[in-house]
Design a protein around this motif. Structure first.
Motif, mmCIF file in Angstrom:
data_model
loop_
_atom_site.group_PDB
_atom_site.id
_atom_site.type_symbol
_atom_site.label_atom_id
_atom_site.label_comp_id
_atom_site.label_asym_id
_atom_site.label_seq_id
_atom_site.Cartn_x
_atom_site.Cartn_y
_atom_site.Cartn_z
ATOM 1 N N ASP A 162 6.473 -2.063 1.800
ATOM 2 C CA ASP A 162 6.447 -1.040 2.854
ATOM 3 C C ASP A 162 5.510 0.104 2.470
ATOM 4 N N GLN A 163 5.626 0.584 1.227
ATOM 5 C CA GLN A 163 4.770 1.681 0.770
ATOM 6 C C GLN A 163 3.304 1.271 0.757
ATOM 7 N N LEU A 164 3.016 0.077 0.257
ATOM 8 C CA LEU A 164 1.626 -0.388 0.203
ATOM 9 C C LEU A 164 1.020 -0.518 1.591
ATOM 10 N N ARG A 165 1.795 -1.028 2.524
ATOM 11 C CA ARG A 165 1.271 -1.186 3.882
ATOM 12 C C ARG A 165 0.985 0.177 4.501
ATOM 13 N N TRP A 166 1.902 1.121 4.340
ATOM 14 C CA TRP A 166 1.684 2.457 4.897
ATOM 15 C C TRP A 166 0.437 3.092 4.296
ATOM 16 N N TRP A 167 0.370 3.149 2.974
ATOM 17 C CA TRP A 167 -0.786 3.753 2.303
ATOM 18 C C TRP A 167 -2.067 2.976 2.576
ATOM 19 N N GLY A 168 -1.971 1.660 2.588
ATOM 20 C CA GLY A 168 -3.154 0.847 2.829
ATOM 21 C C GLY A 168 -3.762 1.106 4.195
ATOM 22 N N LEU A 169 -2.916 1.204 5.221
ATOM 23 C CA LEU A 169 -3.424 1.477 6.568
ATOM 24 C C LEU A 169 -3.969 2.901 6.669
ATOM 25 N N ALA A 170 -3.267 3.871 6.083
ATOM 26 C CA ALA A 170 -3.734 5.260 6.127
ATOM 27 C C ALA A 170 -5.075 5.412 5.416
ATOM 28 N N LEU A 171 -5.207 4.791 4.257
ATOM 29 C CA LEU A 171 -6.465 4.902 3.510
ATOM 30 C C LEU A 171 -7.584 4.108 4.167
ATOM 31 N N ARG A 172 -7.254 2.976 4.787
ATOM 32 C CA ARG A 172 -8.275 2.221 5.528
ATOM 33 C C ARG A 172 -8.833 3.078 6.664
ATOM 34 N N ASP A 173 -7.946 3.737 7.408
ATOM 35 C CA ASP A 173 -8.398 4.624 8.487
ATOM 36 C C ASP A 173 -9.237 5.777 7.919
#
Length: 182
Positions: A162-173
């Motif tokens: 869950d944490q990786l997906r949240w951070w991954g999407l935020a950093l991708r954006d």
């Protein structure tokens, strides 16, 4: 939404990491919104020293790191740190790690690999990556079944994903909106 590209990096020291890594990969692949790849260091013949020109194996590893948008590093703990072969692999890339999240699945006898994770946090901070607070720690003294199916490990894996997906999407954006400045 395009799935987040998650690379699970399995260290090459011993094959306990392979068993634990494959368990984590199977769990991650059941999650929506993730495209999971395995980067097993046993499949990369990385040079023991820095050659004048990168080898094909080095270029392949760096390309896999560049393609990924988030990482999970599966690591053992040896002498209160992580294996040298993992450090060697990490050092083959630099810019490719920047502004991407990194999570950890660690294992050890008694310490659940926490010392290795502490050392890896320092390394990835120097590479401008964002490390996740929560980890999946497997205590080899617990006699946990293979793969680690204990509720504690499964819950920890879900939190980490869950944490990786949240951070991954935020950093991708963020990387899409403006280049990262190192």
């Amino acid at each position: 939404m395009t799935p987040l590209r998650l690379a699970v990096i399995i260290g090459r020291e011993g094959r306990t990491g392979d068993r634990i890594g494959r368990w984590f990969v199977d769990r991650a692949r059941r999650r929506d919104g993730l495209a999971v790849t395995v980067v097993d260091l046993v499949d990369h013949d990385l040079a023991g020293s820095r050659p004048a020109e990168p080898t094909p194996a080095m270029r392949s590893f760096v390309a896999q790191v560049a393609r990924a948008e988030a990482f999970v590093v599966v690591t053992a703990e040896y002498n209160h740190s992580f294996p040298g072969s993992l450090k060697q692999a990490i050092d083959h890339a630099y810019d490719e790690w920047q502004a991407k999240p990194v999570g950890f699945v660690s294992y050890g006898c008694g310490s659940i690999g926490q010392h290795a994770v502490d050392q890896l946090r320092t390394v990835f901070t120097a590479l401008h990556a964002v490390t996740m607070r929560d980890v999946v720690g497997v205590d080899l003294l617990d006699g946990e079944p293979a793969p680690p199916a204990a509720d504690r490990c499964e819950r920890a894996a879900d939190v980490l994903l869950d944490q990786l997906r949240w951070w991954g999407l935020a950093l991708r954006d963020g990387r899409a909106a403006r280049p990262y400045v190192s």
